[in-house]
Design a protein around this motif. Sequence first.
Motif, short mmCIF file in Angstrom:
data_model
loop_
_atom_site.label_atom_id
_atom_site.label_comp_id
_atom_site.label_asym_id
_atom_site.label_seq_id
_atom_site.Cartn_x
_atom_site.Cartn_y
_atom_site.Cartn_z
N HIS A 99 0.86 -1.17 0.00
CA HIS A 99 0.00 0.00 0.00
C HIS A 99 0.90 1.23 0.00
CE1 HIS A 99 -3.90 1.94 0.42
NE2 HIS A 99 -3.22 2.88 1.04
N VAL A 100 0.71 2.10 -0.98
CA VAL A 100 1.59 3.26 -1.14
C VAL A 100 0.90 4.51 -0.57
CG1 VAL A 100 2.88 4.68 -2.76
CG2 VAL A 100 2.55 2.24 -3.24
N LEU A 101 1.54 5.14 0.42
CA LEU A 101 0.95 6.30 1.09
C LEU A 101 1.07 7.58 0.26
CD1 LEU A 101 2.29 5.84 4.75
CD2 LEU A 101 0.00 5.33 3.89
N HIS A 102 2.07 7.65 -0.61
CA HIS A 102 2.38 8.86 -1.38
C HIS A 102 2.73 10.02 -0.46
CE1 HIS A 102 1.63 7.31 -5.39
NE2 HIS A 102 0.70 6.58 -4.83
N GLY A 103 3.66 9.75 0.44
CA GLY A 103 4.16 10.80 1.33
C GLY A 103 4.21 10.32 2.77
N VAL A 104 4.60 11.22 3.66
CA VAL A 104 4.62 10.94 5.10
C VAL A 104 4.01 12.14 5.81
CG1 VAL A 104 6.50 9.30 5.42
CG2 VAL A 104 7.04 11.71 4.99
N ILE A 105 3.55 11.89 7.01
CA ILE A 105 2.99 12.99 7.81
C ILE A 105 4.13 13.95 8.13
CG2 ILE A 105 1.90 13.59 10.00
CD1 ILE A 105 0.63 10.76 9.93
N SER A 106 3.95 15.21 7.80
CA SER A 106 5.01 16.19 8.02
C SER A 106 4.38 17.55 8.27
CB SER A 106 5.92 16.23 6.78
OG SER A 106 6.84 17.28 6.90
N PRO A 107 4.08 17.86 9.53
CA PRO A 107 3.40 19.13 9.85
C PRO A 107 4.16 20.33 9.28
CG PRO A 107 3.54 17.72 11.79
CD PRO A 107 4.38 17.09 10.75
N ILE A 108 5.51 20.24 9.28
CA ILE A 108 6.32 21.38 8.82
C ILE A 108 6.09 21.65 7.32
CG2 ILE A 108 8.53 20.36 8.06
CD1 ILE A 108 9.84 22.31 10.10
N ASN A 109 5.76 20.60 6.57
CA ASN A 109 5.45 20.78 5.16
C ASN A 109 3.94 20.81 4.90
OD1 ASN A 109 8.18 20.75 4.24
ND2 ASN A 109 8.21 18.53 4.58
N GLY A 110 3.18 20.89 5.97
CA GLY A 110 1.74 20.98 5.83
C GLY A 110 1.09 19.69 5.34
#
Lengths: 200, 200
Positions: free
Chosen positions: A106-117
């Motif tokens: 399963h591909v998330l297409h990113g990670v949780i990153s508050p600094i990058n919104g």
Amino acid sequence: MADYIEPLQALCEQFQRLSGIGRKTALRLAFSVLESSEEDAAAFAQAILNAKQQIHLCPVCQNLTDREICSICTDDRRDPATICVVEDPRAVLALEKVKEYHGRYHVLHGVISPINGVGPDQLKIKELLDRLSDERITEIIVATNPTVEGEATAMYLARLLSPFGIKVTRLAYGIPMGGELEFADEITLYRALEGRRTVE
Amino acid sequence: MADYIEPLQALCEQFQRLSGIGRKTALRLAFSVLESSEEDAAAFAQAILNAKQQIHLCPVCQNLTDREICSICTDDRRDPATICVVEDPRAVLALEKVKEYHGRYHVLHGVISPINGVGPDQLKIKELLDRLSDERITEIIVATNPTVEGEATAMYLARLLSPFGIKVTRLAYGIPMGGELEFADEITLYRALEGRRTVE
């Protein structure tokens, strides 16, 4: 750059939009195109259009595919009980090269990153939860990268998935094979110590 | 590579045809294209086609141009008495950046290299000789690269041009500015000694 002839300048600018391509490399690549035959240049342009038009996300695992559903999701020999969650399609390619993983992805297409919104809503997490209605699933391997954001995303997923009664695992982190202790950073060494195993 | 989906594989192969692009970089660039918008990908493909279709050789100096005759050859402020002979269009760009050369150019599109099967006939030497009927020409600066082939080509041109009674010069070779003697190779040092000048 203002001295370049316009079509060369335009091509350089297009190359510079690609990841990791600077001004000098863009110029070298543009000259490469000019030195190729007219047919080769046309084939190159067509390959760009084809890739962009034919490749989309698999509605099941969100990996890139040119079919309706990707070849891994439709492969009956792949174990439907295990889902390996990764950040991006590159990670799928890397894991597939090992040829030792026989589950699904399963591909998330990113990670949780508050600094990058980037919050959980921008990732393909809802699509992951939708898959959990398949009762065959018994294990989710969270294989996000061992970065601050990758770790945070793994923690978030572990918490989110705990009510489902599915085993959530994480890849082992430690000294890379062929690496030397001397050159390993402290965090990797700490992880290697923490993850030590009995020699059998 | 066989595991990539076909349009991605095809795009990777196109990138790998470009100079200095290996398998991993090609994959990174292909993903860059997939991550761009459909309009950006179309603009990239169009830039390739435009560059290839619109850029051709200037019939006078053989440099790349998108006009009938290139902007340097048609620039009246450029001294018609001096022609700087270079291996390729990249050398023209490099020399133009200095902003100190106000003559014209002639691009050979290669160097004499028997080992690669390149003789004088494959270069734009005939086109250079055709230009010598212009009586205003008083000096030809042979600015081929200081490689074995570049030097051999320079010697060949100097011999070929001697009957025309035109001054033939070569760029100065020596220690690069900011370089240190300690790190200069023997041939560069020899050239620097040989080309020494009185301090005025």
